[in-house]
Design an enzyme around this catalytic site. Structure first.
Site, PDB file in Angstrom:
ATOM      1  N   ARG A   1      10.718  -5.411 -86.990  1.00 10.25           N
ATOM      2  CA  ARG A   1      11.021  -4.745 -85.715  1.00 10.25           C
ATOM      3  C   ARG A   1      12.284  -5.384 -85.136  1.00 10.25           C
ATOM      4  O   ARG A   1      12.338  -6.601 -84.958  1.00 10.25           O
ATOM      5  CB  ARG A   1       9.865  -4.857 -84.715  1.00 10.25           C
ATOM      6  CG  ARG A   1       8.568  -4.224 -85.201  1.00 10.25           C
ATOM      7  CD  ARG A   1       7.611  -3.940 -84.067  1.00 10.25           C
ATOM      8  NE  ARG A   1       8.064  -2.836 -83.242  1.00 10.25           N
ATOM      9  CZ  ARG A   1       7.479  -2.480 -82.092  1.00 10.25           C
ATOM     10  NH1 ARG A   1       6.445  -3.166 -81.647  1.00 10.25           N
ATOM     11  NH2 ARG A   1       7.930  -1.452 -81.401  1.00 10.25           N
TER      12      ARG A   1
ATOM     13  N   ASN B   1      12.723  -2.799 -72.648  1.00  5.82           N
ATOM     14  CA  ASN B   1      11.262  -2.788 -72.595  1.00  5.82           C
ATOM     15  C   ASN B   1      10.783  -1.433 -73.109  1.00  5.82           C
ATOM     16  O   ASN B   1      11.585  -0.567 -73.468  1.00  5.82           O
ATOM     17  CB  ASN B   1      10.767  -3.048 -71.170  1.00  5.82           C
ATOM     18  CG  ASN B   1       9.286  -3.398 -71.135  1.00  5.82           C
ATOM     19  OD1 ASN B   1       8.820  -4.262 -71.867  1.00  5.82           O
ATOM     20  ND2 ASN B   1       8.528  -2.714 -70.287  1.00  5.82           N
TER      21      ASN B   1
ATOM     22  N   GLN C   1      -0.025   2.737 -74.993  1.00  8.06           N
ATOM     23  CA  GLN C   1      -0.446   1.335 -74.848  1.00  8.06           C
ATOM     24  C   GLN C   1      -1.020   1.054 -73.463  1.00  8.06           C
ATOM     25  O   GLN C   1      -1.890   0.202 -73.306  1.00  8.06           O
ATOM     26  CB  GLN C   1       0.731   0.395 -75.117  1.00  8.06           C
ATOM     27  CG  GLN C   1       1.237   0.430 -76.547  1.00  8.06           C
ATOM     28  CD  GLN C   1       2.487   1.270 -76.682  1.00  8.06           C
ATOM     29  OE1 GLN C   1       2.658   2.272 -75.976  1.00  8.06           O
ATOM     30  NE2 GLN C   1       3.384   0.881 -77.572  1.00  8.06           N
TER      31      GLN C   1
ATOM     32  N   ASP D   1      11.123  -7.094 -73.762  1.00  3.82           N
ATOM     33  CA  ASP D   1      11.261  -7.471 -75.164  1.00  3.82           C
ATOM     34  C   ASP D   1      12.575  -8.178 -75.443  1.00  3.82           C
ATOM     35  O   ASP D   1      12.688  -8.905 -76.419  1.00  3.82           O
ATOM     36  CB  ASP D   1      11.140  -6.232 -76.045  1.00  3.82           C
ATOM     37  CG  ASP D   1       9.721  -5.701 -76.071  1.00  3.82           C
ATOM     38  OD1 ASP D   1       8.954  -6.113 -76.953  1.00  3.82           O
ATOM     39  OD2 ASP D   1       9.374  -4.896 -75.191  1.00  3.82           O
TER      40      ASP D   1
ATOM     41  N   ARG E   1       1.333  -6.431 -81.398  1.00  4.60           N
ATOM     42  CA  ARG E   1       2.521  -5.961 -80.695  1.00  4.60           C
ATOM     43  C   ARG E   1       2.636  -6.750 -79.389  1.00  4.60           C
ATOM     44  O   ARG E   1       1.729  -7.448 -78.987  1.00  4.60           O
ATOM     45  CB  ARG E   1       2.452  -4.459 -80.440  1.00  4.60           C
ATOM     46  CG  ARG E   1       1.082  -3.982 -80.055  1.00  4.60           C
ATOM     47  CD  ARG E   1       1.055  -2.952 -78.981  1.00  4.60           C
ATOM     48  NE  ARG E   1       1.826  -3.303 -77.813  1.00  4.60           N
ATOM     49  CZ  ARG E   1       1.417  -4.107 -76.837  1.00  4.60           C
ATOM     50  NH1 ARG E   1       0.224  -4.697 -76.901  1.00  4.60           N
ATOM     51  NH2 ARG E   1       2.174  -4.354 -75.799  1.00  4.60           N
ATOM     52  N   GLY E   2       3.795  -6.607 -78.742  1.00  2.00           N
ATOM     53  CA  GLY E   2       4.098  -7.437 -77.590  1.00  2.00           C
ATOM     54  C   GLY E   2       4.937  -8.608 -78.052  1.00  2.00           C
ATOM     55  O   GLY E   2       4.574  -9.299 -79.020  1.00  2.00           O
TER      56      GLY E   2
END
Length: 366
Positions: A109, A269, A218, A259, A66-67
């Site tokens: 995603r 984000n 997270q 993001d 992720r990220g």
């Protein structure tokens, strides 16, 4: 020190720290993308080898990786690995399957633009190489080169973001973070944490407060873990403690990742970021968004046009509990991201410099 498990073999390799391995790597000899499974952190550092489109899609959707930057690198390496198993004797057959796998990974995603950005880059290489007369095996070589370039660019870009970000904070400052925009969200350094890591390298003492970041934690599981593992002065707080900490004068700057950045400077984000921005505005604390220019989407006019991923209700009602902690009939709304309006942002920090309002003008020049 943590044990790294090679899940595809069941063997345990040498003990290393989190800082010894990249978040995403290519295992070309074994036709695999290797990631740190972030769903197992902080208890276990486990390396997972991804070989099929389903495995790569699941890893992205289930947040094993992720990220935004790390997702982009995973997608690039993933398309190269998948391309190795496609028809090598006919371009049309090869490209038909390539497009199918590209679109499939792109569906994992919707919010982080780096996913589609990396896939478009890989697709562009296929088309350009074909037009140049390259055979399919030659195109495969070009795909590997491009995937490695995306990975190397990520490392260089994050370090450059760190250089610019460090120029805005001082020795002894308190920094508030939200979610994870650290090395676990990229290959190394991260985006929002890059100034913190560079500051540590240069003897700058920073005090970091990590929002836990509900519902997936997270901040607690990842940011607090990686920063403390690096020896950085780190304090974990609940999301609803941010105002208290700011009001006590413990925070001199907020550093968050992103993001997607819309053309007007609105930023998507992790959920909760916009609330932190509102608090920072009230307390007069600089609110900085740090991210690579690959997260800028000039085709998206503003935050209202950014697709926001909604996730399963169980992440809120059950995920971290031994028993369900909400009534069984209760409705649940679980957006994974929110949009921080551009007027709440002090500056956007990219590898190309520090951008100040009006963001629509400066972003259009990138």
């Amino acid at each position: 020190m943590e044990t790294i498990n090679k899940t595809d073999t069941g063997k345990i390799s040498k003990e290393v720290s989190l800082m010894d391995v990249d978040t995403v790597a290519l295992d070309d000899a074994n036709d695999a993308v290797v990631i740190i499974d972030q769903t197992k952190l902080p208890g276990t550092i486990e390396l997972v080898s991804l070989r099929t489109a389903q495995e790569i899609w699941d890893a992205i959707y289930l947040l094993r990786v992720r990220g935004a930057p790390a997702i982009g690198v995973t997608a690039a390496f993933g398309m190269y690995v998948l391309a190795k198993g496609m028809p090598m004797d006919d371009f049309d057959s090869f490209y038909r399957e390539f497009v199918q796998k590209r679109d499939y990974l792109d569906s994992s995603r919707p919010t982080a633009v780096n996913l589609s950005w990396a896939l478009k880059r890989m697709d562009g290489v296929v088309r350009a190489s074909h037009e140049a007369g390259r055979s399919v095996p030659g195109i495969l070589e070009d795909l590997k080169t491009e995937a490695e370039a995306i990975r190397n660019e990520d490392i260089a870009v994050c370090r450059k973001i760190g250089e610019y970000g460090l120029s805005l904070i001082g020795d002894g400052d308190g920094i508030l973070t939200h979610c994870n925009a650290g090395r676990l969200a990229a290959v190394r350094y991260g985006t929002a944490t890059a100034p913190i890591y560079l500051g540590q390298e240069r003897g700058c003492h920073l005090r970091v407060f990590c929002d836990e970041t509900r519902p997936l934690l997270q901040g607690a599981r990842l940011t607090a873990f990686e920063l403390s593992a690096s020896g950085i002065d780190t304090t974990l707080i609940c999301d609803n403690m941010a105002s208290c900490v700011m009001g006590q004068g413990k925070v001199q700057a907020v550093l968050v990742g992103c993001d997607r950045i819309a053309a007007n400077g609105d930023v998507a984000n992790k959920i909760g970021t916009s609330g932190v921005a509102v608090l920072a505005k009230y307390y007069g604390i600089p609110f900085y968004v740090l991210g690579p220019t690959s997260t800028v989407d000039l085709k998206c006019p503003d935050g209202a046009h950014i697709p926001i991923e909604e996730r399963q209700a169980g992440e809120i009602t059950e995920k971290w509990y031994t028993r369900r902690m909400a009534p069984p009939e209760i409705k649940v709304y679980n957006p994974a991201f929110d949009v921080t309006r551009h007027e709440l942002i002090t500056a956007i920090i990219t590898e190309k410099g520090i951008l100040y309002p009006p963001f629509d003008r400066v972003l259009s020049k990138l």
